[in-house]
Structure formats: C-alpha cells, structure tokens
Design a protein around this motif. Structure first.
Motif, PDB file in Angstrom:
ATOM      1  N   LYS A 185      -5.026  -3.469  -2.384  1.00 16.55           N
ATOM      2  CA  LYS A 185      -5.491  -2.596  -3.471  1.00 16.55           C
ATOM      3  C   LYS A 185      -6.948  -2.880  -3.813  1.00 16.55           C
ATOM      4  O   LYS A 185      -7.719  -1.956  -4.090  1.00 16.55           O
ATOM      5  CB  LYS A 185      -4.594  -2.746  -4.694  1.00 16.55           C
ATOM      6  N   GLU A 186      -7.332  -4.158  -3.807  1.00 13.75           N
ATOM      7  CA  GLU A 186      -8.740  -4.508  -4.033  1.00 13.75           C
ATOM      8  C   GLU A 186      -9.630  -3.867  -2.973  1.00 13.75           C
ATOM      9  O   GLU A 186     -10.686  -3.311  -3.285  1.00 13.75           O
ATOM     10  CB  GLU A 186      -8.937  -6.031  -3.985  1.00 13.75           C
ATOM     11  N   LEU A 187      -9.184  -3.964  -1.717  1.00 15.08           N
ATOM     12  CA  LEU A 187      -9.967  -3.386  -0.619  1.00 15.08           C
ATOM     13  C   LEU A 187     -10.074  -1.876  -0.739  1.00 15.08           C
ATOM     14  O   LEU A 187     -11.143  -1.300  -0.523  1.00 15.08           O
ATOM     15  CB  LEU A 187      -9.350  -3.770   0.730  1.00 15.08           C
ATOM     16  N   VAL A 188      -8.965  -1.222  -1.078  1.00 13.08           N
ATOM     17  CA  VAL A 188      -8.980   0.233  -1.259  1.00 13.08           C
ATOM     18  C   VAL A 188      -9.940   0.605  -2.380  1.00 13.08           C
ATOM     19  O   VAL A 188     -10.708   1.566  -2.274  1.00 13.08           O
ATOM     20  CB  VAL A 188      -7.557   0.779  -1.523  1.00 13.08           C
ATOM     21  N   GLY A 189      -9.940  -0.188  -3.461  1.00 13.16           N
ATOM     22  CA  GLY A 189     -10.853   0.066  -4.568  1.00 13.16           C
ATOM     23  C   GLY A 189     -12.313  -0.075  -4.165  1.00 13.16           C
ATOM     24  O   GLY A 189     -13.178   0.652  -4.653  1.00 13.16           O
ATOM     25  N   ASN A 204       0.822  -1.212   0.000  1.00 18.76           N
ATOM     26  CA  ASN A 204       0.000   0.000   0.000  1.00 18.76           C
ATOM     27  C   ASN A 204       0.860   1.268   0.000  1.00 18.76           C
ATOM     28  O   ASN A 204       0.571   2.235   0.690  1.00 18.76           O
ATOM     29  CB  ASN A 204      -0.971  -0.009   1.189  1.00 18.76           C
ATOM     30  N   GLY A 205       1.939   1.218  -0.774  1.00 16.79           N
ATOM     31  CA  GLY A 205       2.787   2.393  -0.912  1.00 16.79           C
ATOM     32  C   GLY A 205       3.794   2.596   0.205  1.00 16.79           C
ATOM     33  O   GLY A 205       4.522   3.586   0.207  1.00 16.79           O
ATOM     34  N   HIS A 206       3.848   1.672   1.155  1.00 21.43           N
ATOM     35  CA  HIS A 206       4.785   1.788   2.276  1.00 21.43           C
ATOM     36  C   HIS A 206       5.805   0.659   2.210  1.00 21.43           C
ATOM     37  O   HIS A 206       5.459  -0.484   1.912  1.00 21.43           O
ATOM     38  CB  HIS A 206       4.051   1.711   3.622  1.00 21.43           C
ATOM     39  N   GLN A 261      -3.620  -0.003   9.315  1.00 21.51           N
ATOM     40  CA  GLN A 261      -3.991  -1.049  10.266  1.00 21.51           C
ATOM     41  C   GLN A 261      -5.254  -1.768   9.835  1.00 21.51           C
ATOM     42  O   GLN A 261      -5.306  -2.996   9.799  1.00 21.51           O
ATOM     43  CB  GLN A 261      -4.215  -0.454  11.658  1.00 21.51           C
ATOM     44  N   ARG A 262      -6.278  -1.024   9.529  1.00 24.01           N
ATOM     45  CA  ARG A 262      -7.552  -1.628   9.152  1.00 24.01           C
ATOM     46  C   ARG A 262      -7.414  -2.409   7.844  1.00 24.01           C
ATOM     47  O   ARG A 262      -7.973  -3.492   7.697  1.00 24.01           O
ATOM     48  CB  ARG A 262      -8.626  -0.558   9.034  1.00 24.01           C
ATOM     49  N   LEU A 263      -6.673  -1.849   6.884  1.00 28.64           N
ATOM     50  CA  LEU A 263      -6.483  -2.550   5.621  1.00 28.64           C
ATOM     51  C   LEU A 263      -5.736  -3.865   5.819  1.00 28.64           C
ATOM     52  O   LEU A 263      -6.092  -4.885   5.217  1.00 28.64           O
ATOM     53  CB  LEU A 263      -5.753  -1.662   4.617  1.00 28.64           C
ATOM     54  N   LEU A 264      -4.691  -3.858   6.651  1.00 24.27           N
ATOM     55  CA  LEU A 264      -3.966  -5.101   6.924  1.00 24.27           C
ATOM     56  C   LEU A 264      -4.855  -6.109   7.639  1.00 24.27           C
ATOM     57  O   LEU A 264      -4.809  -7.306   7.343  1.00 24.27           O
ATOM     58  CB  LEU A 264      -2.699  -4.827   7.732  1.00 24.27           C
TER      59      LEU A 264
END
Length: 104
Positions: A37-41, A9-11, A49-52
């Motif tokens: 990336k799917e989740l962000v989309g 995620n860019g980090h 944290q939430r994305l992980l």
C-alpha cells in the motif's frame, strides 16, 4: 499442513504454513500488504508482480539493516526472532511472486 487465506493488494492468496503459525502468517501478510500500500501510494499501481518484487526488496533491505546494525554493535540487541520472521516473510513473498509469475 494448515493453510490460511491472506489478502495482499486486494487479492486473496491461499498460503500453507506451519502448525500453529496461522495467526503469525496472517500478521506477516498484513505487514506485506502495508508495504505494498505504501508503494502504491508512492508509485501508483504497477501490477502485482512488480509490487511484490519491490515490497520484497524493501523488506530484505530492512532485514539487512538489522543485520548490519547488529554486526556493527550499534544496537543494544538484535531481535533474532524478528530477523527470522523477516527471513520467513521474504521467502513467502518470493513463493507468492513465483505463483503469480506461473499463473497459479
């Protein structure tokens, strides 16, 4: 112990891995990044944290689907190596999430 830098995620994250597992670790991280990336989309950027956490849940769900399919005998053969890789990936995601929560 070897260490690789992965991009999620860019980090950038420095991740230790087993000897000879550098490429595999990078490939697994790429898979995690694609899930995020799917989740962000779908949901927008909810924070690392939430994305992980959500990516971890999705990946464990995939693992359980493989295991349940194998237990029911609905697949010709469950790829044990893939299941082990998903297990290892889930563990690495958990460690990354712990580092993020701890501010490391």
């Amino acid at each position: 112990m070897p260490q690789v830098t992965v991009l999620i995620n860019g980090h950038e994250y420095d991740v230790a891995c087993g000897e000879g597992q550098e490429r595999r670790t990078c490939e697994l991280a790429g898979y995690v990044d694609s899930k995020i990336k799917e989740l962000v989309g779908q949901l927008g950027n909810l924070g690392d944290q939430r994305l992980l956490l959500l990516a971890s849940l999705h990946l464990v769900d995939e693992l359980w689907d493989y295991q349940e399919a194998g237990a029911r005998g609905t697949t010709k053969a469950v790829d044990a190596r893939r299941a082990a890789a998903i297990d290892a990936l889930a563990e690495r995601i958990e460690r990354m999430a712990e580092r993020i929560e701890g501010g490391v």
